[in-house]
Design an enzyme around this catalytic site. Structure first.
Site, mmCIF file in Angstrom:
data_model
loop_
_atom_site.group_PDB
_atom_site.id
_atom_site.type_symbol
_atom_site.label_atom_id
_atom_site.label_comp_id
_atom_site.label_asym_id
_atom_site.label_seq_id
_atom_site.Cartn_x
_atom_site.Cartn_y
_atom_site.Cartn_z
ATOM 1 N N GLU A 168 0.835 -1.190 0.000
ATOM 2 C CA GLU A 168 0.000 0.000 0.000
ATOM 3 C C GLU A 168 0.874 1.246 0.000
ATOM 4 O OE1 GLU A 168 -3.809 -1.815 2.474
ATOM 5 O OE2 GLU A 168 -2.505 -0.331 3.428
ATOM 6 N N SER B 57 -3.848 2.266 0.826
ATOM 7 C CA SER B 57 -4.546 2.125 2.096
ATOM 8 C C SER B 57 -5.925 2.754 1.968
ATOM 9 C CB SER B 57 -3.762 2.837 3.194
ATOM 10 O OG SER B 57 -4.569 3.071 4.317
#
Length: 570
Positions: A461, A487
């Site tokens: 992420e 994220s």
């Protein structure tokens, strides 16, 4: 106990799996071992329920789940079952973010699903309650339940309460953004340290509509958790009751032989996607929903998100792009009034079965609307965005698809010059660099590649780079594209999950510094302004890099994992 003609034991239909392991003289050794862990004579005649606990001290998201597992066991035992707690792993995205350790994050989804399936299958449990609290263990629990197809209930560990500094609510993303703000001189060291110390006040999952709260809400809409399980704080009497009631509910599912694949139908997945869109949920939900549907045997693809997103508005003003925390949504009633609103508008399938044994419409029949004056959830006639914030893009950069997260606040298009980086670390160094000739400038499109499922491996992420961009005040002036992912806390002009990924020779591997890139949300495209002949020449010269992992779990994952456009399944 008699034996059937095929030499296999007849099983007790009330205990279809456990009876094969504990009934009869020839299973005395099994009973002997179970007596040592607390079984009594009476327990051998009860349905055995495995309680999968993702407790761990490695993250606040899961640090309280051991207590919740015991509450589930209380509920199972009170309903005349025998609850058996077992553990699986979890990792922390928030702690590993921006490091090499983050490569294990998506890998953990597969490890957790495999481990739950392994224990339940081996131990002959008649049903399952699984408690998840962080991004990857939640879809992992559902994947395992789908594979096993035994009566099952999912319990969300609950959201964290917000931290606070100088009257302003904080969460984990506040810390990531403070890194960029501090680097840019926008906040002093004392403020920076105060944010770090106050942002995470106790147990629970990250407090905005990030991936954990997104997936909890989606799983409730899918029908696999009890009503309101997604909207309770981690440390609360409501969450304790949710756990006990889940223990009772799974026994009812065993009695009526209701299994996950009876619940997780295509229409149920459409309900879940509808809720994800209305809440402004995480891009990770696309990846996880595809993987969950695959495990269930339901046909689902990227274009389903576009089809549903065209008719479903974004209604929730929740972080990261909005103003409010999940705890504030909990305080006004959670997601059930929203679901009732969507059902009444014909945007949800009310006839879908749920773990209550009732349909979604029956569960929502008596739900009251939100209190007057609340501003967290908008009415349908005044949405934040009239269609989905999750935009599935194609184009010569992403012929197999990509996922953009555009709240509408960023605008509908962005054109800029490529700044190409072959790792997250290289991009992060450029973002934080104060050298005016090296640092990221307004109008740049950061290209972070070789971070896909195979290339990373593990599809990290990119919260650290996107949060640092925001912290430096460049959120409206810089875009970022990647074959990695984001994220749930990411916001800004970002496109991830670009497929094919760079490691397999996808076009993102052929982009050069200075190429003009355009992201267009209206046309749903991500394009590099380079003609096909030039791209073909670059492809002929491209040489795959050496793999980043040659041994261990990362190397095994890289060999087995499929494209992000298929959910990065293995």
């Amino acid at each position: 106990m008699t034996k059937s003609s095929d030499n296999s034991k007849k099983t007790d239909p009330k205990r279809p799996y456990s009876s094969a392991l504990v009934d009869g003289d020839d299973r005395a050794q099994s009973r002997a071992m179970l007596r040592a862990v607390g079984f009594t004579d009476a327990d051998f005649k009860k349905p055995q329920i495995g309680i999968a606990s993702t407790w761990s001290q490695v993250t606040p998201c899961n640090s309280h789940i051991d207590a919740l597992a015991k509450q589930c066991q209380v509920g199972v035992d009170a309903a005349n079952g025998k609850g058996v707690i077992f553990n699986t792993i979890t990792i922390s995205d928030g702690i590993s973010m921006g490091s090499q350790g983050m490569k294990y994050s998506l890998v953990s989804r597969e490890v957790i699903a495999d481990s739950i399936e392994t224990v339940v299958g081996c131990q002959g449990f008649d049903g399952v309650v699984a408690i998840g609290g962080c991004d990857k263990n939640m879809p992992a629990c559902i994947i395992a339940m789908a594979r096993l197809n035994r009566p099952a209930v999912f319990v969300y560990g609950g959201t964290i309460l917000p931290g606070c500094h100088n009257g302003k609510n904080l969460d984990v993303v506040s810390v990531f953004e403070a890194v960029g703000a501090h680097a840019a001189g926008k906040i002093d060291t004392a403020t920076f340290e105060a944010i770090e110390k106050k942002a995470i006040p106790g147990p629970g999952s990250c407090g905005g509509m990030y991936t954990a709260n997104t997936m909890a809400s989606a799983i409730e809409a899918l029908g696999m958790s009890l009503p309101n399980s997604s909207a309770q704080t981690a440390v609360s009497e409501a969450k304790k009751r949710d756990c006990e009631q889940a223990g009772e509910a799974v026994l009812a599912l065993v009695k009526h032989t209701i299994c996950p694949r009876d619940i997780m139908t295509r229409k149920a997945f459409e309900n879940a996607i509808t809720i994800i869109v209305a809440l402004g949920g995480s891009t990770n939900a696309v990846l996880h929903m595809l993987a969950m549907a695959h495990a269930t045997g339901v046909a689902l693809d990227l274009d389903d998100f576009t089809r549903i997103g065209q008719r479903v508005p974004v209604l929730a003003d929740l972080k990261p792009s909005g103003a409010y925390s999940m705890a504030e949504l909990v305080a006004i009633g959670g997601i059930r009034p929203l679901m009732k609103q969507l059902l009444d508008a014909g945007l949800l399938h009310g006839d879908c079965l749920t773990v209550t044994g009732k349909t979604l419409a029956e569960n929502l029949a008596h739900v009251a609307p939100y209190p007057d004056g609340q501003t967290i959830i908008r009415p349908l006639d005044n949405p934040i965005k009239s269609s989905s914030h999750l935009v599935i893009c194609y184009g010569n950069v992403a012929p197999d698809g990509a996922v953009a997260k555009l709240s509408g606040k960023e605008g509908l298009s962005f054109t800029g010059k490529a700044r190409v980086f072959n790792s997250e670390e290289a991009a992060m160094a450029a973002i934080l660099d104060d050298n005016p000739t090296q640092t990221i400038q307004k109008g740049d499109v950061l290209v972070i590649r070789y971070e896909g499922p195979k290339g990373g491996p593990g599809m990290r992420e990119m919260l650290s780079p996107t949060a640092a961009i925001m912290g430096k005040g460049l959120g409206n002036d810089v875009a970022l594209i990647t074959d990695g992912r984001f994220s749930g806390g990411t916001h800004g002009f970002v496109v991830g999950h670009i497929t094919p990924e760079a490691m397999v020779g996808g076009p993102i591997a052929l982009i050069h510094d200075g190429d003009s890139i355009t992201i267009d949300a209206h046309d749903q495209t991500v394009m590099v302004d380079v003609d096909a002949d030039t791209l073909a020449e670059r492809r002929a010269q491209w040489v795959p890099p050496a793999p980043n992992a040659t041994t261990g779990v990362l190397a095994k994952y890289a060999r087995l994992v499929h494209s992000a456009s298929e959910g990065a399944i293995t």
